[in-house]
Design a protein around this motif. Structure first.
Motif, PDB file in Angstrom:
ATOM      1  N   PHE A  54     -11.464 -79.274  39.086  1.00 31.26           N
ATOM      2  CA  PHE A  54     -13.238 -79.463  39.130  1.00 31.26           C
ATOM      3  C   PHE A  54     -14.623 -77.814  38.907  1.00 31.26           C
ATOM      4  O   PHE A  54     -15.514 -77.664  38.072  1.00 31.26           O
ATOM      5  CB  PHE A  54     -13.394 -80.632  39.717  1.00 31.26           C
ATOM      6  CG  PHE A  54     -14.548 -80.821  39.573  1.00 31.26           C
ATOM      7  CD1 PHE A  54     -15.024 -81.773  37.866  1.00 31.26           C
ATOM      8  CD2 PHE A  54     -15.170 -80.915  40.423  1.00 31.26           C
ATOM      9  CE1 PHE A  54     -16.629 -81.812  38.432  1.00 31.26           C
ATOM     10  CE2 PHE A  54     -17.035 -81.203  40.444  1.00 31.26           C
ATOM     11  CZ  PHE A  54     -17.529 -81.902  39.193  1.00 31.26           C
ATOM     12  N   LEU A  55     -14.155 -77.372  40.209  1.00 31.01           N
ATOM     13  CA  LEU A  55     -14.971 -76.688  40.391  1.00 31.01           C
ATOM     14  C   LEU A  55     -15.166 -75.381  39.555  1.00 31.01           C
ATOM     15  O   LEU A  55     -15.900 -74.463  39.063  1.00 31.01           O
ATOM     16  CB  LEU A  55     -14.937 -75.878  41.793  1.00 31.01           C
ATOM     17  CG  LEU A  55     -15.418 -76.496  42.670  1.00 31.01           C
ATOM     18  CD1 LEU A  55     -15.238 -76.204  44.536  1.00 31.01           C
ATOM     19  CD2 LEU A  55     -16.862 -76.959  43.340  1.00 31.01           C
ATOM     20  N   GLY A  56     -14.153 -75.163  38.788  1.00 31.72           N
ATOM     21  CA  GLY A  56     -13.855 -73.956  37.991  1.00 31.72           C
ATOM     22  C   GLY A  56     -13.781 -74.383  36.714  1.00 31.72           C
ATOM     23  O   GLY A  56     -14.621 -73.669  36.102  1.00 31.72           O
ATOM     24  N   LEU A  57     -14.152 -75.775  36.524  1.00 34.79           N
ATOM     25  CA  LEU A  57     -14.686 -76.068  35.000  1.00 34.79           C
ATOM     26  C   LEU A  57     -15.837 -75.753  34.798  1.00 34.79           C
ATOM     27  O   LEU A  57     -16.551 -76.123  33.862  1.00 34.79           O
ATOM     28  CB  LEU A  57     -13.889 -77.443  34.559  1.00 34.79           C
ATOM     29  CG  LEU A  57     -14.269 -78.620  33.654  1.00 34.79           C
ATOM     30  CD1 LEU A  57     -14.034 -77.421  32.416  1.00 34.79           C
ATOM     31  CD2 LEU A  57     -13.848 -79.125  33.862  1.00 34.79           C
ATOM     32  N   THR A  58     -16.504 -76.699  36.259  1.00 31.07           N
ATOM     33  CA  THR A  58     -17.397 -76.639  36.480  1.00 31.07           C
ATOM     34  C   THR A  58     -18.650 -75.400  36.064  1.00 31.07           C
ATOM     35  O   THR A  58     -19.624 -74.901  35.282  1.00 31.07           O
ATOM     36  CB  THR A  58     -18.217 -77.346  37.931  1.00 31.07           C
ATOM     37  OG1 THR A  58     -17.788 -78.624  37.805  1.00 31.07           O
ATOM     38  CG2 THR A  58     -19.939 -77.482  38.286  1.00 31.07           C
ATOM     39  N   LEU A  59     -17.657 -74.659  37.009  1.00 30.66           N
ATOM     40  CA  LEU A  59     -18.792 -72.774  37.367  1.00 30.66           C
ATOM     41  C   LEU A  59     -18.378 -71.978  35.044  1.00 30.66           C
ATOM     42  O   LEU A  59     -18.826 -71.262  34.998  1.00 30.66           O
ATOM     43  CB  LEU A  59     -17.525 -72.142  37.456  1.00 30.66           C
ATOM     44  CG  LEU A  59     -17.888 -72.698  38.836  1.00 30.66           C
ATOM     45  CD1 LEU A  59     -16.832 -71.462  40.222  1.00 30.66           C
ATOM     46  CD2 LEU A  59     -19.785 -71.534  39.337  1.00 30.66           C
ATOM     47  N   LEU A  62     -21.328 -73.271  33.512  1.00 29.71           N
ATOM     48  CA  LEU A  62     -21.968 -73.329  33.744  1.00 29.71           C
ATOM     49  C   LEU A  62     -22.426 -71.878  32.501  1.00 29.71           C
ATOM     50  O   LEU A  62     -23.332 -71.518  32.258  1.00 29.71           O
ATOM     51  CB  LEU A  62     -22.578 -72.609  34.510  1.00 29.71           C
ATOM     52  CG  LEU A  62     -22.455 -74.287  35.819  1.00 29.71           C
ATOM     53  CD1 LEU A  62     -22.860 -74.322  37.000  1.00 29.71           C
ATOM     54  CD2 LEU A  62     -24.064 -74.850  35.317  1.00 29.71           C
ATOM     55  N   ALA A  63     -21.575 -71.052  32.632  1.00 29.35           N
ATOM     56  CA  ALA A  63     -20.925 -69.871  32.217  1.00 29.35           C
ATOM     57  C   ALA A  63     -21.668 -69.563  31.196  1.00 29.35           C
ATOM     58  O   ALA A  63     -21.823 -68.661  30.072  1.00 29.35           O
ATOM     59  CB  ALA A  63     -20.074 -69.144  32.835  1.00 29.35           C
ATOM     60  N   ARG A  64     -21.082 -71.437  30.299  1.00 31.60           N
ATOM     61  CA  ARG A  64     -20.857 -70.848  28.431  1.00 31.60           C
ATOM     62  C   ARG A  64     -22.187 -71.126  28.065  1.00 31.60           C
ATOM     63  O   ARG A  64     -22.364 -70.905  27.316  1.00 31.60           O
ATOM     64  CB  ARG A  64     -19.592 -71.431  28.312  1.00 31.60           C
ATOM     65  CG  ARG A  64     -18.392 -71.436  29.105  1.00 31.60           C
ATOM     66  CD  ARG A  64     -17.604 -69.833  28.120  1.00 31.60           C
ATOM     67  NE  ARG A  64     -17.593 -70.757  26.936  1.00 31.60           N
ATOM     68  CZ  ARG A  64     -17.283 -69.996  25.860  1.00 31.60           C
ATOM     69  NH1 ARG A  64     -16.538 -68.633  26.324  1.00 31.60           N
ATOM     70  NH2 ARG A  64     -16.971 -70.498  24.801  1.00 31.60           N
ATOM     71  N   SER A  65     -23.120 -71.641  29.313  1.00 31.81           N
ATOM     72  CA  SER A  65     -24.489 -72.299  28.639  1.00 31.81           C
ATOM     73  C   SER A  65     -25.698 -71.380  28.938  1.00 31.81           C
ATOM     74  O   SER A  65     -25.133 -70.179  29.076  1.00 31.81           O
ATOM     75  CB  SER A  65     -24.750 -73.550  29.086  1.00 31.81           C
ATOM     76  OG  SER A  65     -24.997 -73.468  30.829  1.00 31.81           O
TER      77      SER A  65
END
Length: 65
Positions: A54-59, A62-65
């Motif tokens: 979940f943390l990896g997906l969230t990061l 965030l990095a892709r936006s």
């Protein structure tokens, strides 16, 4: 498609680097942490895996936006 494979290779390379830092710098601590992980229940390890994903997906989002 080639850009995706390049990104996956970069991400996997960074993962391997991050995973290798602790055993390289503090092998005794790494051994102790692995022994504790082995002693944990499957439920605890699954929860840790879920939180990590979940943390990896969230990061990543965030990095892709």
């Amino acid at each position: 498609m080639q850009e995706l494979l390049h990104s996956l290779l970069v991400g996997f390379s960074l993962l391997l680097i991050a995973e290798g830092v602790l055993p390289f710098v503090r092998p005794n601590l790494w051994r102790e942490l692995m022994a504790r992980a082995i002693a944990n229940s499957d439920k605890s390890l699954r929860m840790l895996g879920a939180v990590s994903m979940f943390l990896g997906l969230t990061l990543l989002l965030l990095a892709r936006s």
